[in-house]
Write an enzyme that holds these catalytic residues in place. Structure first.
Site, PDB file in Angstrom:
ATOM      1  N   ARG A 232       0.838  -1.192   0.000  1.00 54.05           N
ATOM      2  CA  ARG A 232       0.000   0.000   0.000  1.00 54.05           C
ATOM      3  C   ARG A 232       0.873   1.242   0.000  1.00 54.05           C
ATOM      4  NH1 ARG A 232      -3.521  -2.665  -1.512  1.00 54.05           N
ATOM      5  NH2 ARG A 232      -5.563  -3.115  -0.599  1.00 54.05           N
ATOM      6  N   GLU A 261      -1.760   8.319  -6.132  1.00 62.02           N
ATOM      7  CA  GLU A 261      -1.730   7.583  -7.396  1.00 62.02           C
ATOM      8  C   GLU A 261      -2.650   8.252  -8.412  1.00 62.02           C
ATOM      9  OE1 GLU A 261      -2.491   3.442  -6.638  1.00 62.02           O
ATOM     10  OE2 GLU A 261      -0.603   3.174  -5.566  1.00 62.02           O
ATOM     11  N   HIS A 279       0.973   0.140  -9.983  1.00 60.12           N
ATOM     12  CA  HIS A 279       0.026  -0.649  -9.188  1.00 60.12           C
ATOM     13  C   HIS A 279      -0.409  -1.903  -9.961  1.00 60.12           C
ATOM     14  CE1 HIS A 279      -2.848  -0.051  -5.583  1.00 60.12           C
ATOM     15  NE2 HIS A 279      -2.686  -1.349  -5.811  1.00 60.12           N
TER      16      HIS A 279
END
Length: 532
Positions: A232, A261, A279
């Site tokens: 994370r 992000e 990601h």
């Protein structure tokens, strides 16, 4: 017939169980606007999403028939869980389907970083043939520190063993026995910092893990360490990491997740010693098919058989049972939250005791809720009353539930005892008619505390003026005290003080309190949710 709406790009082969089931009708609306979705959501029993669709309170207000929301993945940040729970909508996800994908991506990052593969590839794309600039290192006989030994961390450890790496593991719930069975060494965070050549992160993002890898921690690490984060964003202080890479203290980093992000820091994105991916840890064909298949099968189990395995919100308790047990369920969660904060470490044993009117109730939901309160301190949103027992079993922590006819002076009473080696935390609680929830025992001290969001717990010597000094210090920092409870073992001996505060005090002020003569310890205790 159950009408199912799929609003994000999800592999059709993964959804085959509901497509092929005679009791389900499936419609796919990918790329639809939020306004269009709000107009039609009232027609559907099930909504299946990934991360693009925002399942807001406003949307759920229109969802008159919705019974299940399925997130084809792990996180549920795009779903308003409280609003769904209030409407009695079950929210499910697929917590284990991306385990292998995430573990493999982690190891791909480790290998890419060790051998400078992205940098060498980019060099050749520019027409260069430069062998000397990209000399790497071997994984053989290197030490890998794994912070977070859940499913993904465990799979990473298995792969590291095949590379002949020594493995250090940290997790609040990792026992010596489980570490031994995995062939790793149970370690502290500081031991991992000192000894690891590589450190990989596999924890949730909660208060205790936010900026876990910060400037202070990086000062403790072995010179030339390499750091990987496929868990994370926010677990690493990115500025501190960038500085450490620039000084050479950290030889390199590999990041799949970021605090924001997409990330905005161009210096981080362009740094040649930091490998970046957008990601992608769960982005494999197999993982995406698994998550779709897992939620599809779960939907069938819920609507056809009433069986729930991966709910991330509380299961609704309706009618008379809900009205009778709801105050105890909320109190039970508070009891678990307080006890684990008092103990400070993951428990070795959990004991729950009920007496009074609770003897006549089915206390299974209540026990699950207490355990949820305990585990959620470290496991955050991944624990709920449905999976609480399962997660406790995974951590290897034994628990007992006992009912005693002695009422301890209250018409209903619950007591939670957490043990960790020689340390014990005890919370006793009751619901008083007309007064609501009360904490009535804190370790061996009798108290009468109405649960509030912020509690200041103080251990001190029973001397005159202690209450005044604490009150003055807090007042000087504009901290308002709601209530105060004191308790003592003997006159002039050990004593405690519990204050309910209007706001959380900062770490700097918390460190000033023990400077008061006779004050031994000050600790902030925080409850996640408290009703007015």
């Amino acid at each position: 017939m159950h009408k199912v709406l799929v609003t994000d790009n999800i592999l059709e082969q993964g959804l085959a169980p509901i497509y092929e089931h005679p009791s389900f009708i499936v419609e796919r609306w990918t790329g639809t606007s939020q306004e269009e979705l709000m107009e039609r959501i009232g027609d559907f029993d099930v909504l299946i999403v990934r991360s693009q669709t925002q399942v807001t309170e406003e949307l759920l207000a229109r969802a008159s028939k919705l019974r299940v929301i399925a997130r084809a993945g792990v996180g549920v940040d795009n779903i308003d869980l409280q609003a769904a729970t209030r409407k009695g909508i079950i929210v499910i996800n697929a917590p284990g389907a991306n385990t292998i994908a995430a573990a493999e991506h982690t190891f791909a990052m480790i290998l890419a970083m060790a051998r400078n593969i992205p940098q060498a590839h980019e060099s050749m794309m520019r027409g260069c043939w430069d062998r000397s600039s990209f000399q790497g290192i071997e994984l053989n006989k290197k030490t890998l520190g794994i912070i977070g030994m859940g499913k993904i961390g465990t799979e990473v450890a298995k792969r590291a063993k095949s590379f002949n790496m020594s493995i250090l593991g940290y997790d609040p719930y990792l026992t010596e026995e489980r570490a031994e069975s995995l062939g790793i060494r149970k370690s502290s965070l500081d031991e991992i910092a000192r000894e690891s050549d590589f450190i990989t992160l596999h924890t949730p993002l909660i208060n205790s893990t936010r900026n876990l890898i910060n400037e202070d921690y990086l000062k403790k690490t072995k010179n030339g360490v390499r750091i990987i984060n496929c868990a994370r964003g926010g677990i690493i202080d990115e500025k501190a990491l960038l500085n450490a890479v620039n000084t050479g203290a950290v030889a390199g980093a590999a990041l799949d997740v970021f605090a924001a992000e997409p990330p905005q820091d161009s210096t981080l994105l362009q740094h040649p010693q930091i490998i970046k991916t957008p990601h992608l840890a769960a982005s494999t064909i197999e993982a995406q098919e698994k998550v779709a298949a897992e939620v599809s099968q779960e939907i069938i189990e819920i609507l056809e058989h009433g069986s729930i395995h991966n709910a991330v919100n509380l299961n609704a308790i309706s009618g008379e049972a809900q009205q009778r047990m709801q105050p105890f369920l909320q109190l039970g969660e508070w009891v678990g939250q307080l006890a684990i904060q008092l103990l400070k470490n993951a428990p070795d044993k959990i004991n729950i005791h009920y007496s009074g009117n609770l003897l006549d109730e089915d206390t299974d939901f209540l026990s699950r809720t207490i355990i949820k309160g305990i585990l959620s301190h470290h496991l955050t949103d991944s624990v709920n009353i449905i999976n609480a027992y399962h997660l406790l079993k995974e951590q290897g922590i034994p628990y007992t539930v006992q009912k005693n006819s002695k009422n301890k002076g209250f018409s209903n009473y619950m007591e939670l005892i957490l043990q960790q080696k020689n340390e014990t935390a005890v919370i006793g609680a009751t619901v008083l008619d007309g007064y609501g929830a009360r904490i009535v025992q804190l370790n061996h001290y009798p108290v009468d505390i109405r649960p509030e969001k912020y509690l200041l717990f103080i251990k001190h010597t029973d001397v005159p003026g202690m209450i005044g000094q604490v009150g003055s210090l807090l007042g000087n920092h504009q901290i308002n005290i709601g209530t105060m409870q004191v308790g003592r073992a003997d006159k002039g001996g050990d004593a405690i003080m519990v204050l309910t505060l209007d706001k959380k005090i900062d770490e700097k002020l918390l460190q000033q309190l023990p400077l008061i003569k006779g004050l031994k310890e000050a600790q902030m205790l925080e409850l996640a949710v408290v009703s007015d």
